[in-house]
Design an enzyme around this catalytic site. Structure first.
Site, PDB file in Angstrom:
ATOM      1  N   SER A 181       2.671  -4.449   3.333  1.00  0.00           N
ATOM      2  CA  SER A 181       3.541  -3.194   3.583  1.00  0.00           C
ATOM      3  C   SER A 181       2.849  -1.897   3.508  1.00  0.00           C
ATOM      4  CB  SER A 181       4.779  -3.445   2.455  1.00  0.00           C
ATOM      5  OG  SER A 181       5.695  -4.523   2.831  1.00  0.00           O
ATOM      6  N   CYS A 182       3.219  -0.840   4.209  1.00  0.00           N
ATOM      7  CA  CYS A 182       2.336   0.234   3.680  1.00  0.00           C
ATOM      8  C   CYS A 182       3.570   1.424   3.916  1.00  0.00           C
ATOM      9  CB  CYS A 182       1.498   0.426   4.757  1.00  0.00           C
ATOM     10  SG  CYS A 182       0.333   2.086   4.187  1.00  0.00           S
ATOM     11  N   VAL A 183       3.769   2.051   2.875  1.00  0.00           N
ATOM     12  CA  VAL A 183       4.709   3.195   2.993  1.00  0.00           C
ATOM     13  C   VAL A 183       4.053   4.625   2.367  1.00  0.00           C
ATOM     14  CG1 VAL A 183       6.545   1.596   2.603  1.00  0.00           C
ATOM     15  CG2 VAL A 183       5.619   2.608   0.614  1.00  0.00           C
ATOM     16  N   CYS A 217       0.821  -1.018  -0.149  1.00  0.00           N
ATOM     17  CA  CYS A 217       0.043  -0.033   0.148  1.00  0.00           C
ATOM     18  C   CYS A 217       0.809   1.343   0.042  1.00  0.00           C
ATOM     19  CB  CYS A 217      -0.820   0.186   1.315  1.00  0.00           C
ATOM     20  SG  CYS A 217      -1.849  -1.652   1.308  1.00  0.00           S
TER      21      CYS A 217
END
Length: 123
Positions: A102-104, A76
């Site tokens: 994963s969220c960045v 994401c």
């Protein structure tokens, strides 16, 4: 390897496929909040954009013979990490199987949207 395309999700805006199936897995390209019927971004808030992203992903997964329940991993991208909680509220309604994620935060996304999501799922 099978390339996936559905008219129920936005067409690729570059030289790539909406998704590819290989080895029993589907790999989606990142989906943004484009409404495929109008080819425009119609919402300016993170909740509305996330709902459209999930609709688009659902259609791509369906075209590949998969679903949200078969998701193994998501990535994401958020334009503003301040949207994290509101994004998670919508995201959680769709990814109930709790895939790895994963969220960045990123500086800019295509068409200046607020979020983008890609999925790896079983077929």
């Amino acid at each position: 390897m099978e390339k996936i395309h559905t008219n129920n999700a936005p067409a690729a805006v570059g030289p790539y496929s909406q998704a590819v199936v290989s080895g029993g897995m589907v790999y989606t390209s990142g989906q943004i909040a484009i409404n495929p019927a109008t080819n425009t971004v119609e919402c300016n808030d993170i909740q509305g954009q996330t709902e459209q992203i999930m609709k688009n992903l659902g259609e791509v997964l369906k075209a590949a013979g998969s679903s949200f329940e078969k998701a193994v991993k998501t990535t994401c991208f958020l334009a503003d990490m301040g949207d994290f909680a509101a994004f998670n509220e919508i995201y959680g309604k769709y990814f109930t199987s709790l895939p790895a994620r994963s969220c960045v935060a990123v500086k800019t996304l295509p068409k200046n949207v607020l979020a983008e999501v890609e999925v790896i799922a079983e077929v």
